[in-house]
Scaffold this motif. Structure first.
Motif, PDB file in Angstrom:
ATOM      1  N   TYR A 312      58.343 -13.320  -5.598  1.00  0.00           N
ATOM      2  CA  TYR A 312      58.428 -12.905  -4.199  1.00  0.00           C
ATOM      3  C   TYR A 312      57.175 -13.327  -3.429  1.00  0.00           C
ATOM      4  O   TYR A 312      56.105 -13.499  -3.999  1.00  0.00           O
ATOM      5  N   PHE A 313      57.335 -13.427  -2.116  1.00  0.00           N
ATOM      6  CA  PHE A 313      56.155 -13.628  -1.278  1.00  0.00           C
ATOM      7  C   PHE A 313      55.243 -12.395  -1.342  1.00  0.00           C
ATOM      8  O   PHE A 313      54.036 -12.520  -1.502  1.00  0.00           O
ATOM      9  N   ASP A 314      55.804 -11.194  -1.178  1.00  0.00           N
ATOM     10  CA  ASP A 314      54.974  -9.989  -1.201  1.00  0.00           C
ATOM     11  C   ASP A 314      55.813  -8.804  -1.658  1.00  0.00           C
ATOM     12  O   ASP A 314      56.991  -8.945  -1.987  1.00  0.00           O
ATOM     13  N   ARG A 315      55.193  -7.619  -1.669  1.00  0.00           N
ATOM     14  CA  ARG A 315      55.854  -6.416  -2.160  1.00  0.00           C
ATOM     15  C   ARG A 315      56.565  -5.637  -1.065  1.00  0.00           C
ATOM     16  O   ARG A 315      56.963  -4.496  -1.250  1.00  0.00           O
ATOM     17  N   GLY A 316      56.730  -6.240   0.103  1.00  0.00           N
ATOM     18  CA  GLY A 316      57.448  -5.576   1.175  1.00  0.00           C
ATOM     19  C   GLY A 316      56.730  -4.330   1.651  1.00  0.00           C
ATOM     20  O   GLY A 316      55.515  -4.305   1.848  1.00  0.00           O
ATOM     21  N   LEU A 317      57.492  -3.272   1.832  1.00  0.00           N
ATOM     22  CA  LEU A 317      56.951  -2.025   2.357  1.00  0.00           C
ATOM     23  C   LEU A 317      55.832  -1.469   1.475  1.00  0.00           C
ATOM     24  O   LEU A 317      54.863  -0.889   1.966  1.00  0.00           O
ATOM     25  N   ALA A 318      55.948  -1.669   0.173  1.00  0.00           N
ATOM     26  CA  ALA A 318      54.924  -1.163  -0.748  1.00  0.00           C
ATOM     27  C   ALA A 318      53.567  -1.800  -0.491  1.00  0.00           C
ATOM     28  O   ALA A 318      52.525  -1.168  -0.720  1.00  0.00           O
ATOM     29  N   GLN A 319      53.568  -3.046  -0.016  1.00  0.00           N
ATOM     30  CA  GLN A 319      52.299  -3.717   0.275  1.00  0.00           C
ATOM     31  C   GLN A 319      51.533  -2.979   1.369  1.00  0.00           C
ATOM     32  O   GLN A 319      50.320  -2.808   1.305  1.00  0.00           O
ATOM     33  N   GLU A 320      52.269  -2.528   2.393  1.00  0.00           N
ATOM     34  CA  GLU A 320      51.621  -1.875   3.523  1.00  0.00           C
ATOM     35  C   GLU A 320      51.226  -0.438   3.218  1.00  0.00           C
ATOM     36  O   GLU A 320      50.139   0.016   3.594  1.00  0.00           O
ATOM     37  N   THR A 321      52.103   0.308   2.546  1.00  0.00           N
ATOM     38  CA  THR A 321      51.752   1.687   2.224  1.00  0.00           C
ATOM     39  C   THR A 321      50.560   1.736   1.277  1.00  0.00           C
ATOM     40  O   THR A 321      49.674   2.586   1.424  1.00  0.00           O
ATOM     41  N   ASP A 322      50.510   0.810   0.328  1.00  0.00           N
ATOM     42  CA  ASP A 322      49.399   0.772  -0.614  1.00  0.00           C
ATOM     43  C   ASP A 322      48.089   0.471   0.105  1.00  0.00           C
ATOM     44  O   ASP A 322      47.073   1.136  -0.110  1.00  0.00           O
ATOM     45  N   GLN A 519      52.564 -12.881 -12.820  1.00  0.00           N
ATOM     46  CA  GLN A 519      52.477 -12.243 -11.500  1.00  0.00           C
ATOM     47  C   GLN A 519      53.696 -12.642 -10.679  1.00  0.00           C
ATOM     48  O   GLN A 519      54.033 -13.820 -10.599  1.00  0.00           O
ATOM     49  N   ARG A 520      54.336 -11.670 -10.052  1.00  0.00           N
ATOM     50  CA  ARG A 520      55.578 -11.951  -9.347  1.00  0.00           C
ATOM     51  C   ARG A 520      55.516 -11.657  -7.858  1.00  0.00           C
ATOM     52  O   ARG A 520      56.532 -11.695  -7.174  1.00  0.00           O
ATOM     53  N   PHE A 521      54.311 -11.372  -7.342  1.00  0.00           N
ATOM     54  CA  PHE A 521      54.102 -11.185  -5.906  1.00  0.00           C
ATOM     55  C   PHE A 521      52.892 -12.019  -5.520  1.00  0.00           C
ATOM     56  O   PHE A 521      51.780 -11.751  -5.969  1.00  0.00           O
ATOM     57  N   ALA A 522      53.115 -13.039  -4.693  1.00  0.00           N
ATOM     58  CA  ALA A 522      52.063 -14.019  -4.440  1.00  0.00           C
ATOM     59  C   ALA A 522      51.037 -13.529  -3.423  1.00  0.00           C
ATOM     60  O   ALA A 522      49.857 -13.831  -3.538  1.00  0.00           O
ATOM     61  N   SER A 523      51.469 -12.789  -2.403  1.00  0.00           N
ATOM     62  CA  SER A 523      50.519 -12.226  -1.446  1.00  0.00           C
ATOM     63  C   SER A 523      50.142 -10.841  -1.917  1.00  0.00           C
ATOM     64  O   SER A 523      51.008 -10.018  -2.216  1.00  0.00           O
ATOM     65  N   LYS A 524      48.853 -10.572  -1.948  1.00  0.00           N
ATOM     66  CA  LYS A 524      48.391  -9.338  -2.581  1.00  0.00           C
ATOM     67  C   LYS A 524      47.535  -8.479  -1.658  1.00  0.00           C
ATOM     68  O   LYS A 524      46.769  -7.640  -2.132  1.00  0.00           O
ATOM     69  N   GLY A 525      47.640  -8.664  -0.362  1.00  0.00           N
ATOM     70  CA  GLY A 525      46.774  -7.903   0.520  1.00  0.00           C
ATOM     71  C   GLY A 525      47.404  -7.580   1.851  1.00  0.00           C
ATOM     72  O   GLY A 525      48.581  -7.846   2.098  1.00  0.00           O
TER      73      GLY A 525
END
Length: 546
Positions: A312-322, A519-525
Motif C-alpha cells: 500500500y501507499f500508506d495506512r489510511g486513517l491509521a496513519q493520521e490517528t497514529d 514492509q507493506r506500507f511505503a509512506s510512514k509519516g
C-alpha cells in the motif's frame, strides 16, 4: 477362490495402486513436504514445529528463526546484495545447473562457445547430495568453503531431504501471467467508484503501458542480434498487457468475481486499483493466489488481515490517528478531549487513536459523542479538542468557535477533507489538521511535472492525486522489471520492491516512500499543520513517523 480372497486381502492391506506410487519426501507426501520445506526456508521452523538450529561464524549457535534462508536469499530465492555482502541465488534454475559468469540464457549456449572464449566455471551444478553438504558444512559443489556469514544448519537427514526438495521447486517455473512474449497485469475497480476518477487512473496506467511497448527501441531485434552474454538483450524484454477488472455488488462477492476473471486470464500482478470501501476482500484473494497487488489507491487498507502480497501507499486513517496521538502526547499542557462523530469511520478513527494513545500515555482520554459536545464544552477549561468527525461537523464547530476558549481543535484530513483544506476564517488560528502528504506548495510543483508527462500523451490532469500515483506506479515498475531481467517470479517482483531505495523524486503526493523486507506500507509519516490568517497551510511538526 481362495487365491482371489488372498489377493483382495493383500490389496486392502497395501492400498490402491495410486498409493503404492505416491512418493514420500522425508516421510511426508510431496505436497505436504513442499509446505513444510517452505516453512523451513521462510521461517526456520522444522516439520516438528521446533526451530531449526545452526552455527554462524563457525561455532556460534543460533536458531533458524533468527537466520532463516529467506532473510538473506529472499522469498523468491533470487538472492540479495547488502553492503559488501552478496547473497547468491538458491532457486531451482540457478542451483541445479553449472554456474558461470555468463547467464544461462546466452545465445548461443555458453557450452557451445569455443573453450578459449568460455567464461570460467565457478561451480558445477548441485546435486541433492552436494546441496545437502553445502547446507551442513558450507562447502559448495566445487569444494570451496563459503563465507562464514553462511549459517551451517544442523538438520536430520529427513529434514534435509524436505528442504532440498523445496529448493528444487523454488522459483522453478515462471509465474502465471508470463509468456515468452508478454507480461499481463490487471487493475481492479471495485464497487461504485467515481467513474471519472477510475477513468483517470486507467488512462494513466495505459499510457505507461503504451510507452513501454513502443517499437522505436526495437527490443525484439536487439534481443536477436545483441551481444550474446547480455541477459537483458536475449530473453528479458516482454510486451506489457493491462486488463481492467470491474467488480460490482456486495464486497463479499468480489473474491468470486475475481476468481472468474483470474481463471479466464491469469495475470502476473495487480497494479493500482480502486475500491468503494474496504480493500480486504481483494487482499484476501491475493493472499490465497499469491498474487502481488502493487499500490492500490484505497483509503481503507486491510490492516488486520494477514498480508504479504499487497503493498500500500500508506495506512489510511491509521496513519493520521497514529501521528496525531504521538504529536499530542509530546506536547505539554492539559490532556485532549475526544469528540466522536456518529458514523462507522468516526468510530474506527476513535478506536485507532485510543490504541496508540494507550500504548504511549497509558490512560484513556475522555471521549464524548458530537451530540453532547455543547453540553460538556463549558467544563473543558481550555483543553485541546480532537474532532474525530466528518465535514458535517462544520456548523457545530462554528458555534463552538465563538466561545471564550482559545484551545486548538484537531481534525483528521481523511475524515473532513473540505473543512481541513478550507477552514473558516474565524477558525484559522485554532484549527490543526493531520496532513499525510507533501505540503501543498511542494506537492503542486511535483504534480506539474506529472501534468507535463500526461499532456505529452494527450491526457488532461483531472484527478491529480489519482494520476500522480498512477504515474509513480509506472515509473517504479519500469525499474523493477529492468532488475528482474528474465526472472519473472511474483515473489521476486516483491523482493525487488522491498529492496528499492527510498523514493522522493517521482512521487508527487508523499515526501518520501520507504521500502524494506516485508514492509507493506511505503509512506510512514504525517504532518500536523496549522493555518496563517490568509489560510495558507504551515507545518507545525516535522514528518511524524510511526
Amino acid at each position: 477362490m481362495r487365491g482371489l480372497v488372498l489377493a483382495a486381502s493383500l490389496l486392502l492391506c497395501l492400498g490402491t495402486p495410486q498409493a503404492w506410487a505416491q512418493k514420500l519426501v522425508g516421510g511426508y507426501p510431496e505436497e505436504e513436504a513442499l509446505r513444510l520445506g517452505e516453512r523451513m526456508y521462510r521461517e526456520g521452523i522444522l516439520p516438528s514445529g521446533e526451530p531449526m538450529e545452526a552455527l554462524v561464524q563457525g561455532d556460534i549457535p543460533v536458531l533458524g528463526t533468527m537466520f532463516s534462508c529467506q532473510s538473506c536469499h529472499l522469498r523468491s530465492g533470487l538472492g540479495s546484495v547488502e553492503g559488501s555482502v552478496v547473497t547468491p541465488p538458491v532457486n531451482a534454475t540457478e542451483l541445479f545447473q553449472d554456474y558461470t559468469r555468463a547467464p544461462s540464457e546466452t545465445i548461443p549456449p555458453w557450452q557451445d562457445i569455443p573453450e578459449s572464449f568460455r567464461p570460467p566455471l565457478l561451480r558445477p551444478a548441485y546435486t541433492d547430495d552436494t546441496l545437502a553438504k553445502v547446507i551442513w558444512t558450507g562447502v559448495d559443489s566445487s569444494g570451496r568453503q563459503l563465507a562464514p556469514t553462511m549459517p551451517l544448519y544442523l538438520l536430520e537427514d529427513e529434514d534435509m531431504e524436505i528442504l532440498v526438495y523445496y529448493l528444487r521447486h523454488l522459483s522453478a517455473e515462471p509465474s502465471p501471467g508470463v509468456t515468452d512474449e508478454s507480461l499481463t497485469f490487471a487493475t481492479v475497480i471495485a464497487g461504485p467508484v467515481d467513474p471519472a476518477a477510475a477513468d483517470a487512473m486507467v488512462k494513466t496506467l495505459q499510457a505507461y503501458v503504451r510507452d513501454r511497448n513502443l517499437p522505436n527501441r526495437r527490443p525484439t531485434e536487439r534481443a536477436r542480434k545483441g551481444v550474446f552474454y547480455r541477459r537483458h538483450m536475449t530473453q528479458a524484454w516482454r510486451r506489457l498487457e493491462l486488463l481492467v477488472w470491474r467488480l460490482d455488488g456486495d464486497p463479499e462477492s468480489w473474491p468470486r468475481q475475481l476468481e472468474r476473471l483470474y481463471r479466464k486470464q491469469p495475470v502476473f500482478a495487480l497494479i493500482g486499483g480502486m475500491a468503494q470501501g474496504d480493500w480486504a476482500p481483494i487482499q484476501r484473494f491475493c493472499e490465497q493466489h499469491r498474487l502481488p497487488a502493487v499500490f492500490p489507491m484505497t483509503e481503507r487498507p486491510a490492516l488486520e488481515e494477514e498480508n504479504w502480497y499487497t503493498i500500500y501507499f500508506d495506512r489510511g486513517l491509521a496513519q493520521e490517528t497514529d501521528a496525531l496521538a504521538r504529536y499530542l502526547a509530546r506536547l505539554e499542557g492539559p490532556e485532549p478531549v475526544l469528540v466522536v462523530g456518529d458514523d462507522a469511520m468516526a468510530a474506527r478513527a476513535r478506536d485507532l487513536y485510543l490504541e496508540t494513545w494507550r500504548r504511549i500515555a497509558g490512560q484513556v482520554p475522555e471521549a464524548i459523542p458530537v451530540a453532547d459536545w455543547q453540553k460538556h464544552a463549558a467544563n473543558w477549561a481550555g483543553r485541546p479538542v480532537v474532532l474525530l468527525a466528518g465535514d458535517e461537523i462544520r456548523p457545530a464547530l462554528l458555534r463552538q468557535a465563538d466561545s471564550r476558549s482559545k484551545a486548538p481543535y484537531y481534525l483528521l484530513h481523511r475524515l473532513a477533507p473540505e473543512l481541513a483544506e478550507s477552514p473558516p476564517e474565524n477558525l484559522r488560528g485554532r484549527l490543526r489538521v493531520t496532513w499525510p502528504w507533501r505540503l501543498p506548495e511542494q506537492q503542486a510543483r511535483y504534480r506539474r511535472l506529472v501534468a507535463i508527462w500526461l499532456k505529452g500523451r494527450g491526457i488532461e490532469m483531472t484527478h491529480p492525486a489519482v494520476q500522480s500515483r498512477g504515474y509513480f506506479i509506472g515509473w517504479m515498475l519500469s525499474g523493477v522489471l529492468m532488475h528482474m531481467q528474465s526472472d519473472f517470479y511474483r515473489d521476486y517482483l516483491l523482493d525487488i520492491i522491498d529492496m528499492m531505495n527510498d523514493e522522493t523524486y517521482a512521487i508527487a503526493d508523499y515526501p518520501r516512500l520507504s521500502f524494506g523486507p516485508g514492509q507493506r506500507f511505503a509512506s510512514k509519516g504525517c504532518y500536523v499543520v496549522g493555518f496563517d490568517p490568509q489560510g495558507r497551510m504551515q507545518a507545525l511538526s516535522d514528518w511524524v513517523v510511526h
